[in-house]
Write a protein that holds these residues in place. Structure first.
Motif, PDB file in Angstrom:
ATOM      1  N   LEU A 287       0.817  -1.209   0.000  1.00  0.00           N
ATOM      2  CA  LEU A 287       0.000   0.000   0.000  1.00  0.00           C
ATOM      3  C   LEU A 287       0.855   1.265   0.000  1.00  0.00           C
ATOM      4  O   LEU A 287       0.342   2.364  -0.189  1.00  0.00           O
ATOM      5  CB  LEU A 287      -0.940   0.011   1.210  1.00  0.00           C
ATOM      6  CG  LEU A 287      -1.984  -1.117   1.243  1.00  0.00           C
ATOM      7  CD1 LEU A 287      -2.814  -1.037   2.508  1.00  0.00           C
ATOM      8  CD2 LEU A 287      -2.877  -1.078   0.014  1.00  0.00           C
ATOM      9  N   TYR A 288       2.164   1.072   0.231  1.00  0.00           N
ATOM     10  CA  TYR A 288       3.088   2.203   0.135  1.00  0.00           C
ATOM     11  C   TYR A 288       4.015   2.071  -1.064  1.00  0.00           C
ATOM     12  O   TYR A 288       5.073   2.692  -1.103  1.00  0.00           O
ATOM     13  CB  TYR A 288       3.873   2.375   1.445  1.00  0.00           C
ATOM     14  CG  TYR A 288       3.090   3.207   2.436  1.00  0.00           C
ATOM     15  CD1 TYR A 288       3.168   4.590   2.413  1.00  0.00           C
ATOM     16  CD2 TYR A 288       2.221   2.605   3.335  1.00  0.00           C
ATOM     17  CE1 TYR A 288       2.406   5.367   3.281  1.00  0.00           C
ATOM     18  CE2 TYR A 288       1.456   3.369   4.210  1.00  0.00           C
ATOM     19  CZ  TYR A 288       1.562   4.754   4.177  1.00  0.00           C
ATOM     20  OH  TYR A 288       0.797   5.528   5.039  1.00  0.00           O
ATOM     21  N   LYS A 289       3.573   1.289  -2.064  1.00  0.00           N
ATOM     22  CA  LYS A 289       4.311   1.249  -3.312  1.00  0.00           C
ATOM     23  C   LYS A 289       4.301   2.635  -3.943  1.00  0.00           C
ATOM     24  O   LYS A 289       3.290   3.326  -3.907  1.00  0.00           O
ATOM     25  CB  LYS A 289       3.659   0.253  -4.291  1.00  0.00           C
ATOM     26  CG  LYS A 289       4.060  -1.180  -4.037  1.00  0.00           C
ATOM     27  CD  LYS A 289       3.514  -2.074  -5.107  1.00  0.00           C
ATOM     28  CE  LYS A 289       4.029  -3.482  -4.904  1.00  0.00           C
ATOM     29  NZ  LYS A 289       3.516  -4.403  -5.913  1.00  0.00           N
ATOM     30  N   GLY A 290       5.419   2.984  -4.527  1.00  0.00           N
ATOM     31  CA  GLY A 290       5.494   4.288  -5.172  1.00  0.00           C
ATOM     32  C   GLY A 290       5.615   5.435  -4.186  1.00  0.00           C
ATOM     33  O   GLY A 290       5.447   6.587  -4.572  1.00  0.00           O
ATOM     34  N   PHE A 291       5.931   5.133  -2.887  1.00  0.00           N
ATOM     35  CA  PHE A 291       5.981   6.224  -1.911  1.00  0.00           C
ATOM     36  C   PHE A 291       7.130   7.185  -2.195  1.00  0.00           C
ATOM     37  O   PHE A 291       6.974   8.405  -2.047  1.00  0.00           O
ATOM     38  CB  PHE A 291       6.114   5.689  -0.479  1.00  0.00           C
ATOM     39  CG  PHE A 291       6.182   6.787   0.552  1.00  0.00           C
ATOM     40  CD1 PHE A 291       5.043   7.503   0.883  1.00  0.00           C
ATOM     41  CD2 PHE A 291       7.386   7.130   1.158  1.00  0.00           C
ATOM     42  CE1 PHE A 291       5.100   8.543   1.816  1.00  0.00           C
ATOM     43  CE2 PHE A 291       7.446   8.167   2.082  1.00  0.00           C
ATOM     44  CZ  PHE A 291       6.304   8.862   2.419  1.00  0.00           C
ATOM     45  N   ILE A 292       8.297   6.627  -2.607  1.00  0.00           N
ATOM     46  CA  ILE A 292       9.445   7.504  -2.886  1.00  0.00           C
ATOM     47  C   ILE A 292       9.113   8.485  -4.015  1.00  0.00           C
ATOM     48  O   ILE A 292       9.296   9.694  -3.862  1.00  0.00           O
ATOM     49  CB  ILE A 292      10.709   6.682  -3.211  1.00  0.00           C
ATOM     50  CG1 ILE A 292      11.107   5.820  -2.007  1.00  0.00           C
ATOM     51  CG2 ILE A 292      11.858   7.607  -3.616  1.00  0.00           C
ATOM     52  CD1 ILE A 292      11.392   6.613  -0.756  1.00  0.00           C
ATOM     53  N   PRO A 293       8.583   7.994  -5.171  1.00  0.00           N
ATOM     54  CA  PRO A 293       8.180   8.979  -6.182  1.00  0.00           C
ATOM     55  C   PRO A 293       6.986   9.829  -5.752  1.00  0.00           C
ATOM     56  O   PRO A 293       6.839  10.962  -6.201  1.00  0.00           O
ATOM     57  CB  PRO A 293       7.838   8.134  -7.412  1.00  0.00           C
ATOM     58  CG  PRO A 293       7.641   6.760  -6.910  1.00  0.00           C
ATOM     59  CD  PRO A 293       8.515   6.630  -5.704  1.00  0.00           C
ATOM     60  N   THR A 294       6.147   9.283  -4.859  1.00  0.00           N
ATOM     61  CA  THR A 294       5.025  10.087  -4.353  1.00  0.00           C
ATOM     62  C   THR A 294       5.548  11.290  -3.579  1.00  0.00           C
ATOM     63  O   THR A 294       5.143  12.425  -3.824  1.00  0.00           O
ATOM     64  CB  THR A 294       4.101   9.248  -3.448  1.00  0.00           C
ATOM     65  OG1 THR A 294       3.444   8.257  -4.233  1.00  0.00           O
ATOM     66  CG2 THR A 294       3.036  10.124  -2.786  1.00  0.00           C
ATOM     67  N   ILE A 295       6.476  11.031  -2.634  1.00  0.00           N
ATOM     68  CA  ILE A 295       7.015  12.141  -1.848  1.00  0.00           C
ATOM     69  C   ILE A 295       7.935  12.993  -2.709  1.00  0.00           C
ATOM     70  O   ILE A 295       8.001  14.217  -2.556  1.00  0.00           O
ATOM     71  CB  ILE A 295       7.754  11.624  -0.586  1.00  0.00           C
ATOM     72  CG1 ILE A 295       8.107  12.779   0.356  1.00  0.00           C
ATOM     73  CG2 ILE A 295       8.982  10.840  -0.941  1.00  0.00           C
ATOM     74  CD1 ILE A 295       6.933  13.520   0.922  1.00  0.00           C
TER      75      ILE A 295
END
Length: 319
Positions: A287-295
């Motif tokens: 559910l936190y996939k893509g968090f690095i590009p999200t932030i």
């Protein structure tokens, strides 16, 4: 005064959305990692051989370890190599429409509610009211902008599909018209409950955090009301919004992107079903996939958004 808030928010949102679009595209691709890409149904002529081969496969199972999942830089490089540099701006027309509909509405409504709910004696708005204003503004804005959101997700995700399965929309108008013809008008609001929930979370956390941090900086004389204050408050707002919204964003992306074949059972029955299947198959941290590009996207987006907003306000202050 109210209409000016809509114009200011809309201009700032479009500038921020276009400038950070490649990061948003990488985020969408990473959120879809691990989700199976459905292969087209085999032709009847191949059925006997497939049955035979499947029997052999069952008799001699092969354990293939899952490949490591690439990070945002690797995903970005892979997109450029496979699809060309222009692919990083796939769906940018949908981003412009989405920001025009969604962000203009949410920023304008928040500004209206802020003016109405600010305490006239202290000239301040309590944090609880800021959050409430963000929830209301975000929900209404998301409902208005959902068709553009669905189109944007599909256009950004198209390049990961096999060539024969790509939708190949020519632009946001073609995407919306194609969805309406092939899947019905209701498809334009697919995942709308998730979009509304995410937008409420993002708007409440982003706008309320920005205002609260900015007030704290100015109230304690830490910095003057200038670029340094705006950037600091923006980064704080972007981080809080990313942490709060990422799980909903992952599910929203998958529900909007799912391909529903005529007569076939949809991959997901709804948001809850998608969340459960994702967690079961890929673990809770999926559910936190893509968090690095999200932030990485949410930080610059929020900075560009509020810095641009403050400048636009200065330009339009006499109107």
């Amino acid at each position: 005064m109210g209409l000016k808030g809509f114009a200011e928010g809309g201009i700032a949102s479009i500038v921020a959305g276009c400038s950070t679009h490649p990061l948003d595209l990488i985020k969408v691709r990473m959120q879809l990692q691990g989700e199976p890409v459905r292969a087209p149904a085999p032709s009847p002529a191949l059925q006997p051989s497939l049955a035979f081969n499947s029997g052999r496969a069952a008799a001699f199972p092969a354990a293939v370890p899952a490949p490591p999942r690439p990070g945002p830089i690797s995903v970005g490089i892979g997109i450029v190599r496979a699809e060309g540099a222009a692919a990083l701006f796939s769906g940018v027309s949908a981003t412009v429409l989405r920001q025009t509909l969604y962000s203009t509405t949410r920023m304008g409504l928040y500004d209206v509610l802020k003016q109405k709910w600010t305490d006239p004696d202290s000239n301040k708005m309590p944090l609880g009211r800021k959050i409430a204003a963000g929830l209301v503004a975000g929900g209404i804005g998301a409902a208005v902008g959902n068709p553009a959101d669905v189109a944007m997700v599909r256009m950004q995700a198209d390049g990961r599909l096999p060539a024969a399965q790509r939708r190949n929309y020519r632009g946001v108008g073609d995407a919306i018209m194609s969805m309406t013809r092939q899947e019905g008008v209701a498809s334009l609001w697919r995942g709308s409950s998730l979009t509304v929930n995410r937008a409420m979370i993002v708007t409440a956390s982003q706008l309320a955090t920005y205002d609260q941090v900015k007030e704290a900086i100015l109230g304690n004389d830490l910095m003057a009301d200038g670029l340094g204050t705006h950037v600091t408050a923006s980064f704080a707002a972007g981080f809080v919004a990313a942490v709060a919204s990422n799980p909903v964003d992952v599910i929203k992306t998958r529900v909007m992107n799912m391909k529903v074949e005529p007569g076939a059972v949809p991959p997901y029955a709804g948001a809850l079903d998608c969340a459960l299947k994702t967690v079961r198959a890929e673990g809770p941290m999926s559910l936190y996939k893509g968090f690095i590009p999200t932030i990485s996207r949410q930080g610059p987006f929020t900075v560009v958004l509020f810095v641009t907003l403050e400048q636009v306000r200065k330009i339009l202050k006499d109107f």
